[in-house]
Design a protein around this motif. Structure first.
Motif, PDB file in Angstrom:
ATOM      1  N   TRP A   1      -0.989   0.930  15.574  1.00 51.70           N
ATOM      2  CA  TRP A   1      -0.438  -0.356  15.168  1.00 51.70           C
ATOM      3  C   TRP A   1      -0.563  -1.318  16.350  1.00 51.70           C
ATOM      4  O   TRP A   1      -0.963  -0.916  17.436  1.00 51.70           O
ATOM      5  CB  TRP A   1       1.011  -0.217  14.726  1.00 51.70           C
ATOM      6  CG  TRP A   1       1.950   0.310  15.774  1.00 51.70           C
ATOM      7  CD1 TRP A   1       2.074   1.608  16.201  1.00 51.70           C
ATOM      8  CD2 TRP A   1       2.895  -0.439  16.549  1.00 51.70           C
ATOM      9  NE1 TRP A   1       3.023   1.710  17.186  1.00 51.70           N
ATOM     10  CE2 TRP A   1       3.544   0.467  17.423  1.00 51.70           C
ATOM     11  CE3 TRP A   1       3.252  -1.785  16.578  1.00 51.70           C
ATOM     12  CZ2 TRP A   1       4.532   0.067  18.316  1.00 51.70           C
ATOM     13  CZ3 TRP A   1       4.238  -2.202  17.475  1.00 51.70           C
ATOM     14  CH2 TRP A   1       4.867  -1.255  18.317  1.00 51.70           C
TER      15      TRP A   1
ATOM     16  N   ARG B   1      -2.836   6.808   2.299  1.00 49.20           N
ATOM     17  CA  ARG B   1      -2.263   5.481   2.060  1.00 49.20           C
ATOM     18  C   ARG B   1      -1.288   5.588   0.895  1.00 49.20           C
ATOM     19  O   ARG B   1      -1.627   6.115  -0.164  1.00 49.20           O
ATOM     20  CB  ARG B   1      -3.351   4.449   1.765  1.00 49.20           C
ATOM     21  CG  ARG B   1      -2.808   3.028   1.581  1.00 49.20           C
ATOM     22  CD  ARG B   1      -3.922   1.998   1.616  1.00 49.20           C
ATOM     23  NE  ARG B   1      -4.454   1.812   2.957  1.00 49.20           N
ATOM     24  CZ  ARG B   1      -3.930   1.003   3.873  1.00 49.20           C
ATOM     25  NH1 ARG B   1      -2.826   0.290   3.595  1.00 49.20           N
ATOM     26  NH2 ARG B   1      -4.490   0.881   5.064  1.00 49.20           N
TER      27      ARG B   1
ATOM     28  N   ARG C   1       0.905   1.161   2.962  1.00 52.28           N
ATOM     29  CA  ARG C   1       0.854   1.503   4.381  1.00 52.28           C
ATOM     30  C   ARG C   1       0.265   2.912   4.519  1.00 52.28           C
ATOM     31  O   ARG C   1       0.317   3.703   3.584  1.00 52.28           O
ATOM     32  CB  ARG C   1       2.247   1.466   5.021  1.00 52.28           C
ATOM     33  CG  ARG C   1       2.822   0.074   5.208  1.00 52.28           C
ATOM     34  CD  ARG C   1       2.041  -0.721   6.240  1.00 52.28           C
ATOM     35  NE  ARG C   1       2.652  -2.020   6.526  1.00 52.28           N
ATOM     36  CZ  ARG C   1       2.391  -3.143   5.873  1.00 52.28           C
ATOM     37  NH1 ARG C   1       1.528  -3.125   4.851  1.00 52.28           N
ATOM     38  NH2 ARG C   1       2.963  -4.276   6.216  1.00 52.28           N
TER      39      ARG C   1
ATOM     40  N   GLY D   1       6.574  -0.591   3.888  1.00 54.98           N
ATOM     41  CA  GLY D   1       6.799   0.837   4.092  1.00 54.98           C
ATOM     42  C   GLY D   1       8.208   1.135   4.550  1.00 54.98           C
ATOM     43  O   GLY D   1       8.874   2.027   4.026  1.00 54.98           O
TER      44      GLY D   1
END
Length: 249
Positions: free
Chosen positions: A246, A56, A79, A105
């Motif tokens: 995602w 992360r 992110r 990000g």
């Protein structure tokens, strides 16, 4: 008699650290795909042994005092990304980032000035490969290209690999390492869909022997991937990684 152990993935916990760093280089690979390099003393000794390891990234706003504690870093926008390349001796890590939308990000990777501060946390676990497979099946979208590339680089030379990657038109030329044993198909979004390509593969398309399968993409692709790898190809669950990286919206 020689007994062959089927290849499998095994989740191994790692000791995670939060490591402050700064942006030192940016290279555009396609109009919508950028490689950033971050570096710092705290990145010496950094390791991400698995091809699909995740860390992360926490992004520090410009012009404000840097966080003094891990807790303060973790309050910042962040992110998750797969490390693409790293040098634990020199103390740098590279990430390939898809530029889409206005998320923190994408904005940071595309426009943050060199020298901008961030922190790298993790990885907390890794998926170790317990034995060499006879073949690989790798599929995903742009977000999975770093993991797919690392699987291709780390496999035994000459091991067959079938690769399907769905990308936006501006990312059609995203670099994917290949060799004579890797069959790479790039699907251009709007003309082809990864879901349809997975659904079109039948039992006869299964590579022979022990196969490791990895699919990571938008969450809607997950059912088609599982239907292929666990259903029609009947791969054991420990030989399969399917992830929704995602979700639309």
């Amino acid at each position: 008699m020689t007994v062959t152990t089927p290849a499998a993935f095994e989740t191994v916990p790692l000791e995670a650290r939060l490591r402050p760093a700064e942006l030192v280089a940016r290279t555009w690979l396609t109009p919508g795909y950028v490689r950033i390099r971050v570096a710092g003393e705290d990145l010496r000794g950094f390791e991400a042994p698995g091809a699909d390891d995740h860390v992360r990234l926490f992004f520090a706003p410009a012009g404000v005092a840097l966080p003094a504690t891990p807790e303060e870093w973790r309050e910042l926008p962040s992110r998750e990304y797969t490390p693409m390349n790293a040098d634990p001796v020199e103390g740098w890590v590279e990430f390939d980032v898809v530029i889409h939308g206005d998320g923190p990000g994408s904005q940071w990777a595309s426009a943050a000035p060199l020298g901008s501060a961030l922190a790298v946390a993790g990885p907390r676990r890794t998926n170790a490969v317990t034995a060499e497979p006879d073949a690989w099946f790798l599929a995903g979208d742009e977000t999975a290209v770093p993991a797919i590339s690392r699987f291709l680089r780390s496999r035994r030379p000459g091991t067959p690999a079938r690769v399907l990657v769905e990308v936006a038109p501006e990312n059609e030329l995203v670099p994917i390492p290949g060799d004579a044993a890797a069959h790479v198909t790039v699907l251009v979004r709007g003309r082809d869909r990864l879901t349809d390509a997975l659904a079109a593969l039948g039992e006869s398309d299964r590579p022979s022997g022990s196969v490791l399968g990895f699919v990571a993409s938008e969450a809607e692709v997950v059912p088609a991937a599982r239907a292929l790898l666990l259903g029609r190809w009947e791969l054991p669950a420990e030989a399969v990684i399917v992830k929704g990286y995602w979700r639309h919206g």
